[in-house]
Each structure stands twice: as C-alpha cells, then as structure tokens.
Design an enzyme around this catalytic site. Structure first.
Site, PDB file in Angstrom:
ATOM      1  N   ARG A 189       0.821  -1.219   0.000  1.00 35.17           N
ATOM      2  CA  ARG A 189       0.000   0.000   0.000  1.00 35.17           C
ATOM      3  C   ARG A 189       0.850   1.263   0.000  1.00 35.17           C
ATOM      4  NH1 ARG A 189      -4.718  -1.999   4.255  1.00 35.17           N
ATOM      5  NH2 ARG A 189      -6.000  -3.045   2.694  1.00 35.17           N
ATOM      6  N   LYS A 227     -19.341 -18.544   3.540  1.00 39.10           N
ATOM      7  CA  LYS A 227     -20.772 -18.400   3.845  1.00 39.10           C
ATOM      8  C   LYS A 227     -21.539 -17.632   2.775  1.00 39.10           C
ATOM      9  CE  LYS A 227     -20.322 -18.536   8.903  1.00 39.10           C
ATOM     10  NZ  LYS A 227     -20.623 -17.816  10.156  1.00 39.10           N
ATOM     11  N   GLY A 247      -8.888 -10.329   0.104  1.00 39.88           N
ATOM     12  CA  GLY A 247      -7.619 -10.806   0.647  1.00 39.88           C
ATOM     13  C   GLY A 247      -7.228 -12.204   0.215  1.00 39.88           C
ATOM     14  N   GLY A 277     -13.084  -4.457   1.605  1.00 37.76           N
ATOM     15  CA  GLY A 277     -14.480  -4.115   1.881  1.00 37.76           C
ATOM     16  C   GLY A 277     -15.088  -3.242   0.804  1.00 37.76           C
TER      17      GLY A 277
END
Length: 396
Positions: A41, A198, A351, A374
């Site tokens: 980053r 999930k 990720g 996100g």
C-alpha cells in the site's frame, strides 16, 4: 462516472504552488516490534505523491493505521514507521507531523506525513466542524485511498465536501475505471466468481450479480449451499441450510435470464479438515455422510476453466477451495490459470483472492487487482461508495 482527476489538474498546470492534501491508504501490517511486514500500500501511494511534488505542490499526506481510539495517542498507532518507509521510497526525508488539524507548515516542493487521521476526534463520524478545518488546510484535496472509499469519514468524505477542489488520485481513478469496465460496460460474456465460506456474507453480492452476469461461478462453502439447493448431498461440509431458498432464488433469477450457476459435477473430499488429510475425488452425487467437501473436482475445474477462457469479462472474488492445503488447491489453481490465459478483461479483489494470485504467480496476467477488500465487495453488491458519490457531486 464523471470525476475530477488529479492527473488532469497536473497536466493543466493547476497544481503548481498549491497546497495538496492526499488521503492515502497506508494501513500496512506490522510485527510486534512495529516493523512493517508488507508495504504494497505504501508503494502504491508513491506515484500520486511523486506527481504532486513534480508538479510543484506543497504536499500533505495522511492515512489511518489500525483502529486507534480517537483523541488517545499510543505509540503503536503512530505512522512513524510509514514515514520512514515512504522516505526511503521517495528518496527524501518525510517529516511526521502530529496535532495537525489547526494548521500545517509545509513548503512548495516538500512533503509531510500527517499523523494517523483516526486519532482526530470526529474522524469516524465525519464531523462537519472537523471536516471544515481539514478543508481549510488545502487548495486541492486528493482521494487516493480506494480501501476506505466505502466509509464516509472526515478525511474521505467531509473534506471533499468543503475543499476548494476535490479530485481522485491515480490509484482511486484506476479502480473506478476498472470497476466501470467490468460492471458498467462489460464485454460479454461476463463471468463472476464468488467464493467464500458463507452465503450469508455474500448474499447481497450474489443477488446483485444475478441481474448482471452471464455465468455466476460459486465456490467454497457457498458452492456447498448451492449444491444442497440443487438436491445434492454434501455430508458434513460447511453450508447454510437455512439459506436454501435464497440460493434457489439466485439460480432461478439467473435461469430466467438465460444465464446460469454451474453446480459442481465432482468434488474433492476428506474426512477431516487438515493439511495432511487424505483427499478423495468423488462425483458430486456420491458424497458420503461423513465427507467434507474441500475443493471442486478436476472435471468441474476444467468445465469452469473452459467458460473462463471464452469470457469477455471476469470478476473474481474468492478461491473455490481450501487452496492453503495443497491437496485441495487444484480447483483454485486451475481457475487462476484459466483467468491468466483468458483474453478477457479481469478484475480481482479480496484478501484470499490476492493470496491465491500471489501463490500462482499470475499478478501480471490479471487485468486489474483491486486494493480494497471491503470497498471492492460493496461495489459488487451494487452500492454507491461514499467517496465516489462526493467526488461525482464536486465534479458536477
């Protein structure tokens, strides 16, 4: 998406002599001693900073680091290690400035790093008074932090409201261009891979993509739930039986459009979840009651790879099996290699996805690798990110 771009302002000579405030994403991992363990980053932020300096600006850069308590400085929350690494990459000293909200001394041709912005009271809640103070520090606000674009905070949204000029840095602009190319103006067929443990965590993504894509490839625990919904037995595999109706609705929505959700025809099973567990390839309709499905089988992998090779656009979020265990990595490896070989424009994020890309060495074969976890997921959900929204408003 119509936004002002920092690169355009620089090319037009509008940055010379201006105070430029760059919101970067320098939230890097550190070990217990405070040493940076991975600096992607920081390296990604350098082009924007260098461009500002070369254009003759006085440059201020800030970022969050970790989850500090507002107003309570602790040494481990400091950007000091980041300032040191940024200085090494830029080949110049980068002073770290604390308590900067009420004023920053910075000269033309100089860059300073402003201490962890989440230490400022009101940052997380996008406090208007704080945002106005931040806007008063600068002539040009540059958002170059896609990883925080889904949060409306003082340094990502509020300052953009009140700054004289608000624009997107090269990293953020590249994300916007890649997302637009993949989702708003895709070359067909558009294939999405959505995998994870999930359905519940990716349900809104699945529903959103069901209206857009030509093939929706599911993997991991999500695929197990879709197998159940298709009438197949999955033994003791991870799944969410209470979401079978939701999975069926996604399958029906796709079918109604002439699109599809490919269900595995074979799987790789084990009796225990372990790296050294014995792997057994089985037809999808032969899973035993005590089996754990830990990967898609070779036939399924090849069928999916064939679809990916023919795709026009590929969106990838999540490995299709427990790729960390070599015995259950083949599915993800085949998918990764098919994406690398495809002529499609591909965009990947998340990720675990980035870890798979690194493991199989296909970084230079993926069209665009998203830096925001996100934020990338919220884009796939069809949400308008706050940072994009305010930059669009300011460009209008």
């Amino acid at each position: 998406m119509k936004i002002l771009r920092f690169t355009d302002l620089c090319a037009q000579g509008k940055v010379t002599g201006q105070r430029v405030f760059i919101r970067a994403d320098l939230n890097v991992p550190q070990d217990d001693a405070g040493n940076i363990t991975e600096d992607t980053r920081i390296r990604a932020s350098v082009p924007c900073i260098r461009l500002a300096l070369e254009s003759g600006a006085a440059v201020m850069v800030t970022s969050h680091l970790g989850r500090p308590t507002e107003g309570q400085f602790k040494p481990e929350d400091s950007l000091a290690p980041v300032a040191k690494r940024l200085g090494e990459l830029l080949g110049r000293e980068v002073p770290l400035v604390a308590n900067w909200v009420d004023g920053v001394q910075v000269q033309t041709g100089q860059v300073v790093l402003l201490e962890n912005c989440r230490l400022n009271k009101g940052e997380k809640k996008n406090d208007e008074a704080l945002s106005r103070k931040l806007a008063a520090l600068t002539d040009i606000y540059v958002n170059d932090a896609f990883g925080t674009a889904h949060r409306a905070e003082a340094t990502t949204y509020g300052i953009a409201q009140f700054a004289k000029i608000a624009c997107a840095g090269p990293l953020l602009a590249a994300e916007i261009d890649a997302i637009t190319k993949a989702l708003a103006q895709p070359k067909r067929p558009l294939v999405a891979i959505v995998a994870g443990s999930k359905v519940s965590t990716k349900l809104t993504i699945l529903k959103s993509l069901a209206d857009k894509v030509d093939q929706l490839i599911v993997g991991g625990g999500i695929a197990n739930t879709f197998m159940l919904a298709s009438g197949l037995k999955i033994g003791k595999s991870l799944a969410e039986p209470d979401l079978l109706d939701e999975a069926k609705a996604v399958i029906e929505a796709m079918r109604a459009r002439g699109a599809g959700v490919p269900i595995p025809v074979d799987v790789v099973t084990a009796k225990t979840f372990a790296a050294d567990a014995a792997a057994t390839i089985k037809a999808a309709n032969e899973v035993a009651d005590d089996d754990l499905i830990l990967d898609i089988g070779p036939k399924t992998a090849e069928l999916l790879a064939a679809q990916l090779r023919e795709a026009g656009t590929i969106v990838w979020n999540g490995p299709v099996g427990v790729f960390e265990f070599d015995a259950f990595a083949n599915g993800t490896k085949v998918i990764a290699q098919a994406i690398a070989e495809s002529k499609a424009f591909s965009i990947a994020g998340g990720g675990d996805t980035l870890a798979a890309i690194a493991k199989y060495g296909i970084e230079d074969k993926v069209g665009y690798i998203s830096t925001g976890g996100g934020a990338f997921l919220e884009v796939l959900e069809g949400k308008k990110l706050p940072a994009f929204e305010i930059l669009e408003k300011r460009a209008a």
